[in-house]
Scaffold this active site. Structure first.
Site, PDB file in Angstrom:
ATOM      1  CB  CYS A   2      -0.949   0.079   1.199  1.00 50.59           C
ATOM      2  SG  CYS A   2      -2.042  -1.305   1.357  1.00 50.59           S
ATOM      3  NE  ARG A  27       4.360   2.103  -0.507  1.00 45.57           N
ATOM      4  CZ  ARG A  27       5.385   1.701   0.228  1.00 45.57           C
ATOM      5  NH1 ARG A  27       6.609   1.826  -0.226  1.00 45.57           N
ATOM      6  NH2 ARG A  27       5.198   1.192   1.424  1.00 45.57           N
ATOM      7  CD1 TRP A  74       0.091  -6.220  -1.300  1.00 46.07           C
ATOM      8  CD2 TRP A  74      -0.229  -5.965  -3.488  1.00 46.07           C
ATOM      9  NE1 TRP A  74       0.469  -7.377  -1.925  1.00 46.07           N
ATOM     10  CE2 TRP A  74       0.282  -7.250  -3.263  1.00 46.07           C
ATOM     11  CE3 TRP A  74      -0.524  -5.570  -4.801  1.00 46.07           C
ATOM     12  CZ2 TRP A  74       0.528  -8.153  -4.290  1.00 46.07           C
ATOM     13  CZ3 TRP A  74      -0.279  -6.472  -5.823  1.00 46.07           C
ATOM     14  CH2 TRP A  74       0.242  -7.741  -5.560  1.00 46.07           C
ATOM     15  CG  ASN A 100       2.056   0.850   4.032  1.00 36.65           C
ATOM     16  OD1 ASN A 100       3.188   1.288   3.995  1.00 36.65           O
ATOM     17  ND2 ASN A 100       1.796  -0.392   3.746  1.00 36.65           N
ATOM     18  N   GLY A 101       0.208  -1.169   6.240  1.00 31.79           N
ATOM     19  CA  GLY A 101       0.795  -2.067   7.243  1.00 31.79           C
ATOM     20  C   GLY A 101      -0.193  -3.161   7.578  1.00 31.79           C
ATOM     21  CD  GLU A 487      13.858 -19.685  -7.523  1.00 34.61           C
ATOM     22  OE1 GLU A 487      13.320 -20.468  -8.314  1.00 34.61           O
ATOM     23  OE2 GLU A 487      13.665 -18.448  -7.558  1.00 34.61           O
ATOM     24  CE  LYS A 491      14.671 -16.126  -9.904  1.00 36.71           C
ATOM     25  NZ  LYS A 491      13.375 -16.444  -9.416  1.00 36.71           N
ATOM     26  CD  GLU A 494      13.444 -16.014 -13.960  1.00 40.36           C
ATOM     27  OE1 GLU A 494      12.341 -15.512 -14.142  1.00 40.36           O
ATOM     28  OE2 GLU A 494      13.915 -16.239 -12.818  1.00 40.36           O
ATOM     29  CG  HIS A 510      24.231 -41.399 -11.627  1.00 37.52           C
ATOM     30  ND1 HIS A 510      24.539 -42.729 -11.612  1.00 37.52           N
ATOM     31  CD2 HIS A 510      24.178 -41.008 -10.334  1.00 37.52           C
ATOM     32  CE1 HIS A 510      24.649 -43.148 -10.369  1.00 37.52           C
ATOM     33  NE2 HIS A 510      24.440 -42.118  -9.573  1.00 37.52           N
ATOM     34  CE  LYS A 609       6.414 -10.685 -10.629  1.00 39.98           C
ATOM     35  NZ  LYS A 609       7.583 -11.420 -10.108  1.00 39.98           N
TER      36      LYS A 609
HETATM   37  C1  F6R Z   1      10.776 -16.930 -12.058  1.00 32.05           C
HETATM   38  C2  F6R Z   1       9.354 -16.671 -12.037  1.00 32.05           C
HETATM   39  C3  F6R Z   1       8.457 -17.665 -12.677  1.00 32.05           C
HETATM   40  C4  F6R Z   1       7.165 -17.802 -11.859  1.00 32.05           C
HETATM   41  C5  F6R Z   1       6.160 -18.703 -12.587  1.00 32.05           C
HETATM   42  C6  F6R Z   1       4.913 -18.892 -11.775  1.00 32.05           C
HETATM   43  O1  F6R Z   1      11.500 -15.921 -11.439  1.00 32.05           O
HETATM   44  O2  F6R Z   1       8.927 -15.678 -11.541  1.00 32.05           O
HETATM   45  O3  F6R Z   1       9.065 -18.905 -12.843  1.00 32.05           O
HETATM   46  O4  F6R Z   1       7.484 -18.332 -10.616  1.00 32.05           O
HETATM   47  O5  F6R Z   1       5.826 -18.141 -13.817  1.00 32.05           O
HETATM   48  O6  F6R Z   1       4.292 -17.687 -11.524  1.00 32.05           O
HETATM   49  P1  F6R Z   1       3.223 -17.542 -10.377  1.00 32.05           P
HETATM   50  O7  F6R Z   1       3.945 -17.750  -9.082  1.00 32.05           O
HETATM   51  O8  F6R Z   1       2.699 -16.151 -10.513  1.00 32.05           O
HETATM   52  O9  F6R Z   1       2.199 -18.598 -10.601  1.00 32.05           O
END
Ligand code: F6R
Length: 614
Positions: A2, A27, A74, A100-101, A487, A491, A494, A510, A609
């Site tokens: 927020c 935010r 938010w 906000n909080g 992970e 990262k 990506e 293997h 995203k």
């Molecule tokens: C990687 C990333 C993606 C998401 C995936 C699922 O950094 O952000 O691999 O994790 O697209 O997205 P959500 O969590 O929004 O279902």
């Protein structure tokens, strides 16, 4: 997360507030609202959706006002809706607030107020604040003292702006654990959650510190502590340009969000840890989780998700099996939905999704519901499709994640899953009360430990500056660390476009070891002392074939001396919770490699995203 704003001056308050809110939409953007003093009354306009809907709503109105407060939301408590939008007002509309909080003790406060006849209009935690102020105000008609007495009743985090019809010359604001900046103008003063909202008007600001109150008048600002004692502090001058200010002074959202993880974890964890009268953590509380009973009889947990969220699911597999002794199957949602999965009505089905809109995860959820399973969703977005369709929702309280590469959403997902595993262990009797208490106390130390790692980010930056040209990067780990390896590799690929893969360390010989030569970097995640010897041997295997080796470990005993080129030390932590720490250096490494290679980590090529198409 927020955003809140406030204005006292001579200009058109509505316009000032709306413009300021535009700068804070990062935010939160699921609803917006303003409360302004018009004549002798407080006028509130608010609605669900982005700020532009509020603008459309008031476009044909002539609102005459030169002071007010505003909010962009938010959602955390209560879905995005007109009623849950801020500002919130007392029953007769004479006091209005923005917040906000998170108010952690709101449920008890609300019940108490309802018993006294207060009628609530929203499902938010915030609304209790305005009714409490109202109640206190009725005692002596002193709004400042009423706010102070209210603050002493609140547990949790807040930045607040308060408008009272009987005090038409001032806005009262207060801060505890949520940011609040006071902008100092000439013949006008402002508040905002963040500097970008102020830059159009002033660069002279007070950053409110913990438990400080500011009272804004047109020609001056007075500062107080929470006991009402006056305090004096020097204003700061902001040098940032608008772009830097939006990112809190960081060059990118990704690094900002990496650095926000201590707070995101604190916010996500704190309302869920129940303590006894002596402050000892005793249990886990999930407000919206009504399926405690199923944990006792279930024989299996099925988890589906995509990408980073799937990796959080793998951490959960180790945690549930270890702490609650339940069998766990984790599936990539896009695979799960097409393979005619075998499900049992007593299975507990968990979907994990930051956005709550990922189409494959959503399809998996629908399939499970069709089979009659109860679905728990872990998501960051209140009101998302996943949150609406699941039977129970556990929200990660990470605030909006803007960078495409997920960082703070991942750690808060892992945190929720660990809390759930602890809860399940307690309900199933696989964890004693002492075990639960010990794990929860250790969890509470995690934000501080993440901070310790973040203080060392220059070490990672330097390492990235030496390794960013490596042809291939392999992450290896065992058990919980194998999830971190996955992970970490995601990262890195990506945002830096470096070729990176992850392997369970035992799998190296293997096949993957054929790829190892002097063009390879191997990052070993090694957090489990009983496996140090094993992963140490893997390091020797790859180092002797020419690879550069980095180990991320809490080890203090010299277990990896001579087996690696670099050691990045993380704070000590039980192996059950360590995934919350081991990923931080890897996130930093990915970020700094992207920077070294000249890429914008906030906008990786070919990625979106939220993946709402197959
Ligand atoms: C990687 C990333 C993606 C998401 C995936 C699922 O950094 O952000 O691999 O994790 O697209 O997205 P959500 O969590 O929004 O279902």
């Amino acid at each position: 997360m927020c955003g809140i704003v406030g204005y006292v001056g001579n200009k058109n308050a509505t316009q000032v507030l709306i413009n300021a809110l535009k700068k804070l939409e990062y935010r939160g953007y699921d609803s917006a609202g303003i409360a302004v003093l018009e004549g002798e009354d407080i006028l509130v306009r608010k609605c669900k959706g982005a700020l532009k809907f509020l603008e459309e709503k008031i476009a044909n109105e002539t609102i005459k006002s030169s002071m007010g407060i505003g909010h962009t939301r938010w959602a955390t408590h209560g879905e995005p809706s007109d009623e849950n939008s801020h500002p919130h007002t007392n029953m007769d509309g004479t006091i209005s607030i923005v917040h906000n909080g998170i108010i952690e003790n709101y449920a008890a406060l609300k019940a108490d107020l309802q018993n006294q006849g207060v009628v609530f209009k929203s499902q938010t935690d915030t609304e209790v604040i305005v009714h409490l102020i109202d109640k206190e105000y009725k005692q002596d008609k002193d709004i400042f003292q009423a706010v102070i007495r209210t603050l002493h009743k609140l547990e949790g985090s807040y930045a607040l702006g308060v408008l009272c019809k009987d005090y038409p010359d001032r806005i009262i604001c207060a801060r505890k654990e949520s940011p609040l900046v006071v902008g100092l103008g000439k013949g006008e003063n402002f508040i905002a959650s963040d500097v970008p909202a102020l830059l159009e008007h002033t660069r002279d600001v007070y950053y409110l510190d913990e438990k400080e109150i500011a009272v804004l008048y047109i020609d001056h600002v007075s500062l107080f502590d929470f006991e009402g004692n006056k305090i004096v502090k020097q204003p700061s001058h902001v040098e940032w340009d608008m772009d830097a200010a939006e990112k809190g002074g960081y060059p990118h959202f990704m690094i900002k969000e990496i650095n926000e993880q201590p707070k995101a974890c604190k916010d996500t964890m704190r309302p869920r840890i129940i303590k006894d009268g002596n402050g000892k953590a005793t249990d886990v509380y999930f407000e919206e989780n009504s399926i405690d009973v199923s944990w006792k009889k279930t024989k299996r947990v099925v988890i589906t998700a995509c990408g980073t969220a799937y990796h959080a699911g793998i951490v959960a597999k180790y945690a549930f099996e270890k702490l609650a002794r339940i069998k766990v199957d984790v599936d990539v949602a896009s695979e799960f939905r097409y393979r005619d999965p075998i499900l049992d009505k007593d299975d507990i089905f968990i979907v994990i999704s930051q956005s709550g809109e990922t189409v494959d995860t959503l399809s998996a959820l629908r399939l499970a519901k069709k089979e009659g399973l109860k679905v728990i969703a872990i998501t960051n977005c209140v009101g998302s499709t996943v949150s609406r369709e699941a039977d129970d929702v556990i929200y990660t309280l990470a605030g909006p994640e803007i960078a495409v590469a997920s960082t703070k959403a991942y750690t808060t997902q892992v945190l929720c899953l660990l809390l759930l595993a602890i809860k399940a262990g307690k309900l199933r009797g696989t964890l004693s009360e002492e075990d639960v208490s010990k794990l929860l106390s250790e969890l509470e130390e995690i934000p501080g430990k993440i901070e310790e790692i973040l203080k060392e980010q220059e070490v990672i930056q330097k390492f990235a500056s030496m390794q960013f040209n490596k042809e291939k990067v392999f992450f290896i780990g065992r058990q919980f660390d194998s999830a971190t390896a996955l992970e970490s590799a995601l990262k890195l690929k990506e945002v830096s476009y470096m070729h990176s893969e992850a392997f369970a360390a035992g799998e190296l010989k293997h096949g993957p070891i054929a790829l190892i030569d002097d063009k390879a970097l191997v990052v070993a995640i090694a957090s489990e002392p009983k496996l140090y010897e094993k992963i140490g041997s893997n390091m020797v295997e790859v180092k002797s074939r020419g690879a550069t080796v980095l180990v991320i470990t809490p080890d203090n005993s010299g277990a990896f001396d001579g087996k690696t080129d670099e050691i990045f030390k993380i704070p000590e932590c039980s192996s059950t919770l360590v995934s919350l720490l081991t990923i931080i250096p890897a996130q930093l490494f990915a970020y700094y490699c992207a920077i070294q290679r000249g890429f914008d980590p906030d906008k990786p090529r070919n990625l979106a995203k939220s993946v709402t198409v197959e």
